[in-house]
Design a protein around this motif. Structure first.
Motif, PDB file in Angstrom:
ATOM      1  N   THR A 142       0.043  -3.098 -14.308  1.00  0.00           N
ATOM      2  CA  THR A 142       0.557  -3.354 -12.971  1.00  0.00           C
ATOM      3  C   THR A 142       0.160  -2.224 -12.023  1.00  0.00           C
ATOM      4  O   THR A 142      -0.237  -2.466 -10.888  1.00  0.00           O
ATOM      5  N   SER A 143       0.256  -0.985 -12.495  1.00  0.00           N
ATOM      6  CA  SER A 143      -0.127   0.160 -11.671  1.00  0.00           C
ATOM      7  C   SER A 143      -1.589   0.080 -11.281  1.00  0.00           C
ATOM      8  O   SER A 143      -1.949   0.368 -10.140  1.00  0.00           O
ATOM      9  N   MET A 144      -2.436  -0.298 -12.210  1.00  0.00           N
ATOM     10  CA  MET A 144      -3.869  -0.400 -11.916  1.00  0.00           C
ATOM     11  C   MET A 144      -4.123  -1.479 -10.859  1.00  0.00           C
ATOM     12  O   MET A 144      -4.998  -1.311 -10.010  1.00  0.00           O
ATOM     13  N   LYS A 145      -3.357  -2.559 -10.886  1.00  0.00           N
ATOM     14  CA  LYS A 145      -3.503  -3.597  -9.857  1.00  0.00           C
ATOM     15  C   LYS A 145      -3.155  -3.030  -8.486  1.00  0.00           C
ATOM     16  O   LYS A 145      -3.845  -3.295  -7.505  1.00  0.00           O
ATOM     17  N   HIS A 146      -2.079  -2.249  -8.426  1.00  0.00           N
ATOM     18  CA  HIS A 146      -1.674  -1.647  -7.150  1.00  0.00           C
ATOM     19  C   HIS A 146      -2.719  -0.643  -6.661  1.00  0.00           C
ATOM     20  O   HIS A 146      -3.029  -0.589  -5.472  1.00  0.00           O
ATOM     21  N   ILE A 147      -3.237   0.157  -7.577  1.00  0.00           N
ATOM     22  CA  ILE A 147      -4.265   1.138  -7.201  1.00  0.00           C
ATOM     23  C   ILE A 147      -5.497   0.411  -6.678  1.00  0.00           C
ATOM     24  O   ILE A 147      -6.071   0.786  -5.652  1.00  0.00           O
ATOM     25  N   PHE A 148      -5.918  -0.646  -7.353  1.00  0.00           N
ATOM     26  CA  PHE A 148      -7.092  -1.404  -6.940  1.00  0.00           C
ATOM     27  C   PHE A 148      -6.867  -2.040  -5.563  1.00  0.00           C
ATOM     28  O   PHE A 148      -7.722  -1.950  -4.680  1.00  0.00           O
ATOM     29  N   ALA A 149      -5.707  -2.670  -5.367  1.00  0.00           N
ATOM     30  CA  ALA A 149      -5.421  -3.324  -4.082  1.00  0.00           C
ATOM     31  C   ALA A 149      -5.394  -2.302  -2.947  1.00  0.00           C
ATOM     32  O   ALA A 149      -5.961  -2.541  -1.872  1.00  0.00           O
ATOM     33  N   GLY A 150      -4.763  -1.163  -3.173  1.00  0.00           N
ATOM     34  CA  GLY A 150      -4.716  -0.121  -2.146  1.00  0.00           C
ATOM     35  C   GLY A 150      -6.091   0.440  -1.834  1.00  0.00           C
ATOM     36  O   GLY A 150      -6.415   0.731  -0.678  1.00  0.00           O
ATOM     37  N   CYS A 199      -1.871   9.763 -10.052  1.00  0.00           N
ATOM     38  CA  CYS A 199      -0.675  10.615 -10.158  1.00  0.00           C
ATOM     39  C   CYS A 199       0.601   9.766 -10.172  1.00  0.00           C
ATOM     40  O   CYS A 199       1.516  10.039 -10.947  1.00  0.00           O
ATOM     41  N   LEU A 200       0.656   8.754  -9.329  1.00  0.00           N
ATOM     42  CA  LEU A 200       1.833   7.881  -9.292  1.00  0.00           C
ATOM     43  C   LEU A 200       1.996   7.097 -10.581  1.00  0.00           C
ATOM     44  O   LEU A 200       3.116   6.832 -11.012  1.00  0.00           O
ATOM     45  N   ARG A 201       0.904   6.728 -11.171  1.00  0.00           N
ATOM     46  CA  ARG A 201       0.939   5.932 -12.399  1.00  0.00           C
ATOM     47  C   ARG A 201       1.692   6.649 -13.507  1.00  0.00           C
ATOM     48  O   ARG A 201       2.324   6.019 -14.352  1.00  0.00           O
ATOM     49  N   LYS A 202       1.679   7.958 -13.476  1.00  0.00           N
ATOM     50  CA  LYS A 202       2.323   8.756 -14.519  1.00  0.00           C
ATOM     51  C   LYS A 202       3.824   8.932 -14.270  1.00  0.00           C
ATOM     52  O   LYS A 202       4.536   9.354 -15.159  1.00  0.00           O
ATOM     53  N   ARG A 203       4.288   8.604 -13.060  1.00  0.00           N
ATOM     54  CA  ARG A 203       5.706   8.782 -12.733  1.00  0.00           C
ATOM     55  C   ARG A 203       6.514   7.599 -13.237  1.00  0.00           C
ATOM     56  O   ARG A 203       6.114   6.450 -13.077  1.00  0.00           O
ATOM     57  N   GLY A 240       5.819  -0.019  -3.596  1.00  0.00           N
ATOM     58  CA  GLY A 240       5.511   0.392  -2.231  1.00  0.00           C
ATOM     59  C   GLY A 240       4.864   1.758  -2.131  1.00  0.00           C
ATOM     60  O   GLY A 240       4.122   2.037  -1.184  1.00  0.00           O
ATOM     61  N   MET A 241       5.128   2.612  -3.110  1.00  0.00           N
ATOM     62  CA  MET A 241       4.548   3.960  -3.091  1.00  0.00           C
ATOM     63  C   MET A 241       3.021   3.922  -3.179  1.00  0.00           C
ATOM     64  O   MET A 241       2.351   4.813  -2.678  1.00  0.00           O
ATOM     65  N   PRO A 249      -2.880   3.636   1.881  1.00  0.00           N
ATOM     66  CA  PRO A 249      -3.653   2.581   2.553  1.00  0.00           C
ATOM     67  C   PRO A 249      -3.096   2.221   3.933  1.00  0.00           C
ATOM     68  O   PRO A 249      -3.862   1.999   4.872  1.00  0.00           O
ATOM     69  N   ALA A 250      -1.779   2.193   4.078  1.00  0.00           N
ATOM     70  CA  ALA A 250      -1.192   1.905   5.394  1.00  0.00           C
ATOM     71  C   ALA A 250      -1.547   3.012   6.380  1.00  0.00           C
ATOM     72  O   ALA A 250      -1.893   2.737   7.539  1.00  0.00           O
ATOM     73  N   ALA A 251      -1.480   4.252   5.919  1.00  0.00           N
ATOM     74  CA  ALA A 251      -1.857   5.377   6.783  1.00  0.00           C
ATOM     75  C   ALA A 251      -3.337   5.295   7.150  1.00  0.00           C
ATOM     76  O   ALA A 251      -3.721   5.618   8.277  1.00  0.00           O
ATOM     77  N   ALA A 252      -4.181   4.866   6.209  1.00  0.00           N
ATOM     78  CA  ALA A 252      -5.618   4.745   6.477  1.00  0.00           C
ATOM     79  C   ALA A 252      -5.883   3.724   7.584  1.00  0.00           C
ATOM     80  O   ALA A 252      -6.703   3.968   8.479  1.00  0.00           O
TER      81      ALA A 252
END
Length: 122
Positions: A23-31, A90-94, A100-101, A106-109
Motif C-alpha cells: 500500500t505504501s508503494m502505491k502511495h509513493i508511486f501516485a505521489g 522514510c514514511l514507509r518505515k513509520r 495523507g502524509m 505532491p500537493a506542495a509541488a
C-alpha cells in the motif's frame, strides 16, 4: 503440522506488514506521478515564461532573485520527484503513517508550480 499461537501471530503480522508495504508503494508511486506531472504543467506554459523567472521578493514586493527558465521548468519537477521518493521511503518505515502524509509533498509541488508560473507569466 502443528503450530502454536505465536507462529500464527507471526504469520499474520508478516502478512499485514507485506500488505502495508504494498500500500505504501502505491502511495509513493501516485505521489511521484503527481510530482512528475508538474513538468507537463511547466511545459504547457514554457513559451509564456520569461528567460529568468523571479523566485524571491524583498519586503516591498520587488523581485530580487531569479532562476533561469530551464532550471525552473526541468529542475523543480525533478527535485520534487526525488524528494517525494525519499520522503515516501522514510514514511514507509513509520508505523503511525497515514495515507495523507504521502501526498503532502505532491500537493506542495503543484502549489509551487502554480505560484512559479503565475510569477513568471505576470
Amino acid at each position: 503440522m502443528k503450530t502454536d499461537g505465536k507462529d500464527l501471530k507471526k504469520m499474520d503480522t508478516h502478512a499485514f506488514m507485506q500488505t502495508m508495504m504494498h500500500t505504501s508503494m502505491k502511495h509513493i508511486f501516485a505521489g511521484t506521478v503527481v510530482c512528475a506531472l508538474t513538468l507537463v504543467i511547466f511545459l504547457a506554459f514554457y513559451s509564456r515564461m520569461p528567460e529568468s523567472v523571479p523566485v524571491h521578493f524583498d519586503s516591498a514586493g520587488i523581485a530580487n532573485s531569479y532562476w533561469p527558465r530551464n532550471i525552473v521548468v526541468f529542475g523543480v519537477p525533478a527535485a520534487c520527484v526525488i524528494l517525494n521518493v525519499a520522503a515516501g521511503i522514510c514514511l514507509r518505515k513509520r508505523e503511525e503513517k497515514k495515507a495523507g502524509m504521502f501526498y503532502v509533498l505532491p500537493a506542495a509541488a503543484v502549489l509551487v508550480t502554480a505560484v512559479m508560473i503565475f510569477l513568471g507569466v505576470n
